[in-house]
Write an enzyme that holds these catalytic residues in place. Structure first.
Site, PDB file in Angstrom:
ATOM      1  N   ASP A  31      -9.048  -4.608  -6.141  1.00  0.00           N
ATOM      2  CA  ASP A  31      -8.665  -3.755  -5.018  1.00  0.00           C
ATOM      3  C   ASP A  31      -9.753  -2.707  -4.781  1.00  0.00           C
ATOM      4  O   ASP A  31     -10.064  -1.909  -5.653  1.00  0.00           O
ATOM      5  CB  ASP A  31      -7.328  -3.074  -5.326  1.00  0.00           C
ATOM      6  N   HIS A  39      -7.576  -5.323  -1.584  1.00  0.00           N
ATOM      7  CA  HIS A  39      -6.346  -4.629  -1.176  1.00  0.00           C
ATOM      8  C   HIS A  39      -5.438  -5.530  -0.342  1.00  0.00           C
ATOM      9  O   HIS A  39      -4.221  -5.506  -0.478  1.00  0.00           O
ATOM     10  CB  HIS A  39      -6.714  -3.372  -0.389  1.00  0.00           C
ATOM     11  N   SER A  46       0.830  -1.196   0.000  1.00  0.00           N
ATOM     12  CA  SER A  46       0.000   0.000   0.000  1.00  0.00           C
ATOM     13  C   SER A  46       0.871   1.255   0.000  1.00  0.00           C
ATOM     14  O   SER A  46       1.636   1.473  -0.934  1.00  0.00           O
ATOM     15  CB  SER A  46      -0.963  -0.035   1.199  1.00  0.00           C
TER      16      SER A  46
END
Length: 818
Positions: A738, A772, A665
């Protein structure tokens, strides 16, 4: 001869690439072992403290489970077959129920179903839970006295907004949402165009995904989320509350006579998620009849920019737990615009039944209120935040004295930097015997427990603080040679606790302790299943950045390693964080007694592959005074990384010519920037990142300036802009679905295409059906395999370098390198 050699190598490489593209791969045995370990249990404690439930989480689901049909609407991912969230965060395989009086244990499970939202009834006679099957969501009751389990609902529930239900405080009934039969809903419309409007109002929202895009989505959202709120008694009698609506939240008054309900109504936004849709707050009676509309919550679509900004209308709406039927809520005094100067930001209002009078103001505060906690004698704990100063504080108001001669203004308990863990007081202790539970006040003192962070590491505590003087006294603290944390305070006098205990070689376990007698009862012991990592060493490494800022990180070395064997290849893993205070940025958040769990999603599995691993590497981005942290993001990032490599190289444990950097991330964003703006690393691993900040134009992380206010900053911080400088091999991994704000899968594919087009070395791995954070076992196996292959090829070999990275020869097999 050489031609034949290169031809064979090319064929092997093509074969390998074909296999990688079509099949999930499995990593080496030690890495696979990490995936096979069981997860730590969650717990629920009965109010009478006679039973505790251990909730055993599911291990990784299969990719086939993730591949089931789902609808992506308004930030929700919905399974249309059972009207539940298709990717619930918490789901359990079974429950272990322990009688704390005699330590007897039994197992509760629901064949063919996932278990969610486990609760004890307020009278501690029942254990309730939601069972989710591919076709329906049901509510079950387990009666502790008889040992019998039964389904309470006759028709399926609607759990699109989560597996929600609430017990009446008298334990005689439950409120929940039921599915509306499809034959009572209008059929979905045909396919049509996607049309959006901009009508002159500012809507500076983040770049969300899975949003409503057209009228067909609107209709599908309404159909899937509409539910019938109802009260169902323990004998199955059902009373509908109002008519079918989109009921997003509901709460019973402490006397069970009233019900507040938040309901979403059209028009639906195309740029924010469902929880930011405009909503009505409705009041119903115990008989299910509508009494009145209490208020309107504005859409977050047009909320002002800034972390301190909120939508107009009431928020933090709740029932006062110390009163039978009194509502409390917060209203903004600055129209919700936290960027505009204002002497007062928020006010707290009190509104007792029958809700015919004007709500009474309890207090007004100069910072934004984000939490309210009530104590049993009418004390109100008010938490405020100031995002610009990155500060938080808690004040205490004695509401019971308002309107009397003894009334006092709110009294400050503490104020600290938002990320200052050294001053964090922890959680307030609530007396579980009360229904509803309230912050306990005993002899003018309240109790709270926390992690006890300090420069020497964690030493958790339970404290009592005086309401007036704020003088604090420790009444229990973790042992010096262990890490012990309070899970539940069963009683203060005599002191009786359930704690989680661990040390550097013993996995976490739950223990019931009575410090005054020294008696202990083991409730649960986690298994140590990672034999491949036995003997792995770790140490906290403290060092300084070139400008003197103290930094730290956790160093892990393979079992049996000695510096005399020479330096090891190094894998660093980090996540940048912004600070406005250099002293807070330098804080230590670690305990030497913490058991080292190993997650497949972190870097530690690669210790078993012969790497030194430097985890939780401090990557502070500090801006003090009027200087914003990101104004010098790149230079601080490189300085942090260089300091980390220098200290480990100086210790003789890491080879500075064989260092990889990894992150997920915002950590992936860091990786791409470090490869673009330094030559410190031989390779990088970047997972689920955002690399082009012009695609997140209304802010990212804690950066509040938008693209048009700081275009140079957005360009400088975007590794996509500097893709021509990424001359080290970069492995990009991303979930194809995601759902995180800003990290569109396109971010990885565009960076990969840029690197490829510019002649760099990169690999892009898109994981089907993953969001994610990757969930499926097959995905995690393949992720580990890809990372292992990348590190073995580009970092581990002693002669690894740019020439090796660009070699046309096929890499050696992983087996031979091991």
């Amino acid at each position: 001869m050489h031609t034949l050699k290169y031809l064979m190598a090319a064929l092997i490489l093509l074969s390998s690439l074909h296999a990688t593209a079509s099949d999930y791969q499995r990593p080496s045995a030690p890495l696979q072992q990490v995936l096979e370990q069981t997860k730590m249990v969650d717990t629920r404690l009965a109010r009478d403290a006679r039973h505790i439930a251990l909730l055993h989480p599911q291990t990784h689901p299969s990719i086939h489970e993730l591949a089931q049909s789902e609808k992506k609407l308004a930030g929700l991912r919905i399974s249309p077959d059972n009207l539940a969230q298709s990717r619930p965060k918490k789901r359990y395989q079974f429950i272990t129920l322990i009688n704390l009086d005699n330590n007897q244990r039994l197992t509760i499970q629901q064949q063919g179903a996932n278990i969610a939202n486990v609760q004890f009834s307020p009278d501690s006679q029942y254990l309730s839970y939601i069972a989710i099957t591919p076709r329906a969501v049901d509510l079950y009751l387990y009666q502790l006295a008889s040992g019998q389990t039964r389904r309470l609902n006759a028709s399926p529930l609607n759990a699109v907004f989560g597996a929600k239900y609430q017990w009446q405080h008298d334990s005689k009934a439950i409120v929940t949402t039921f599915a509306v039969p499809q034959d009572k809903q209008a059929p979905l419309a045909d396919i049509g165009p996607n049309i959006s409007h901009a009508l002159g109002e500012k809507a500076p929202r983040r770049t969300y995904q899975d949003l409503i895009q057209n009228q067909q989505d609107e209709q599908a959202f309404k159909q899937l989320t509409t539910s019938q709120l109802a009260i169902i008694t323990l004998d199955g009698q059902r009373t509908n509350v109002g008519q079918p609506q989109i009921n997003s939240h509901f709460a019973l008054s402490p006397n069970d006579q009233y019900l507040i309900v938040k309901q979403i109504h059209a028009p639906y936004s195309y740029i924010v998620k469902y929880y930011d849709f405009a909503q009505q707050v409705e009041l119903f009676g115990r008989d299910g009849q509508h009494i009145k509309t209490l208020g309107h919550i504005d859409s977050g679509e047009f909320r002002a920019a800034g972390a301190d900004s909120v939508s107009g209308g009431p928020r933090l709406i709740h029932w006062r737990p110390d009163q039978p039927d009194t509502l409390v809520f917060v209203l903004p005094l600055d129209n919700g615009d936290g960027e505009q100067p204002a002497a007062l930001r928020d006010e707290v209002l009190n509104w007792p039944a029958p809700f015919t009078q004007v709500p009474q103001t309890l207090l007004q505060m100069p910072w934004r209120i984000n939490d309210l906690d009530w104590a049993e004698q009418g004390q109100l704990f008010v938490t405020e935040n100031n995002a610009n100063k990155k500060q938080e504080r808690v004040s205490i108001l004695d509401v019971s004295l308002l309107g009397t001669d003894n009334a006092k203004p709110a009294n400050l308990w503490y104020q600290k930097a938002q990320r200052d863990t050294y001053k964090a007081p922890g959680k307030l202790y609530r007396d579980r015997q009360q229904v509803p539970a309230l912050v306990d006040i005993t002899q003018g003192k309240f109790s709270h427990y926390g992690i006890g962070a300090s420069a020497k590491g964690y030493r958790p505590f339970l404290k009592q603080t005086h309401l007036d003087t704020k003088e604090a006294k420790i009444i229990w603290q973790s042992a010096n040679d262990k890490l012990e944390q309070v899970k539940y305070v069963i009683s203060l006098s005599p002191l009786k606790l359930i704690i989680k205990r661990e040390d550097s070689i013993t996995p976490p376990h739950l223990v019931l302790i009575e410090p005054h007698t020294g008696s202990e009862q083991l409730l649960y012991q986690a298994d140590n299943e990672l034999a491949a990592y036995k003997g792995m060493t770790r140490q906290l490494v403290n060092y300084q950045r070139a400008d003197g800022l103290p930094l730290s990180g956790m160093l892990y070395l393979p079992a049996g390693y000695d510096k005399s064997q020479g330096p090891l290849p190094l894998l660093m893993w980090a996540y940048p964080r912004e600070y406005k205070d250099a002293k807070v940025a330098a804080q230590v958040n670690y305990s030497v007694h913490q058991y080292q769990g190993i997650s497949a999603k972190g870097p530690l599995p690669f210790v078993a592959q012969g790497f030194a691993v430097f985890d939780k590497v401090a990557m502070p981005i500090v801006g003090q005074g009027h200087v914003q942290p990101n104004d010098s993001f790149r230079s601080q990032l490189v300085a942090n990384a260089k300091a980390a490599i220098d200290i480990l190289s100086g210790m003789g444990v890491a080879d500075p010519d064989r260092v990889a950097i990894g992150g997920h991330s915002y950590g992936a964003f860091m990786v791409a920037n470090l490869l673009a703006h330094s030559d410190l690393f031989k390779a990088g691993i970047a997972r689920s990142g955002a690399y082009n900040r012009s695609l997140t134009p209304f802010g990212f992380q804690y950066e509040k300036r938008n693209y048009w206010e700081a275009p140079d900053l957005y360009q400088q911080m975007s590794p996509f802009t500097h893709a021509d400088k990424i001359d080290e091999p970069l492995l990009l991994i991303h979930g194809e679905m995601d759902a995180n704000s800003g990290t569109y899968p396109m971010q990885s594919s565009r960076l990969f295409n840029a690197i490829r087009g510019l002649g760099g070395t990169a690999k892009l791995v898109m994981l089907p059906y993953e969001s994610h954070s990757y969930a499926a076992k097959e995905s995690l196996q393949h992720m580990l395999w890809e990372q292992q292959q990348w590190l073995e090829q580009y970092v581990k070999p002693i002669n690894a370098g740019i020439d090796k990275a660009h070699s046309t020869e096929a890499p050696e097999s992983i087996e031979s390198l091991e």
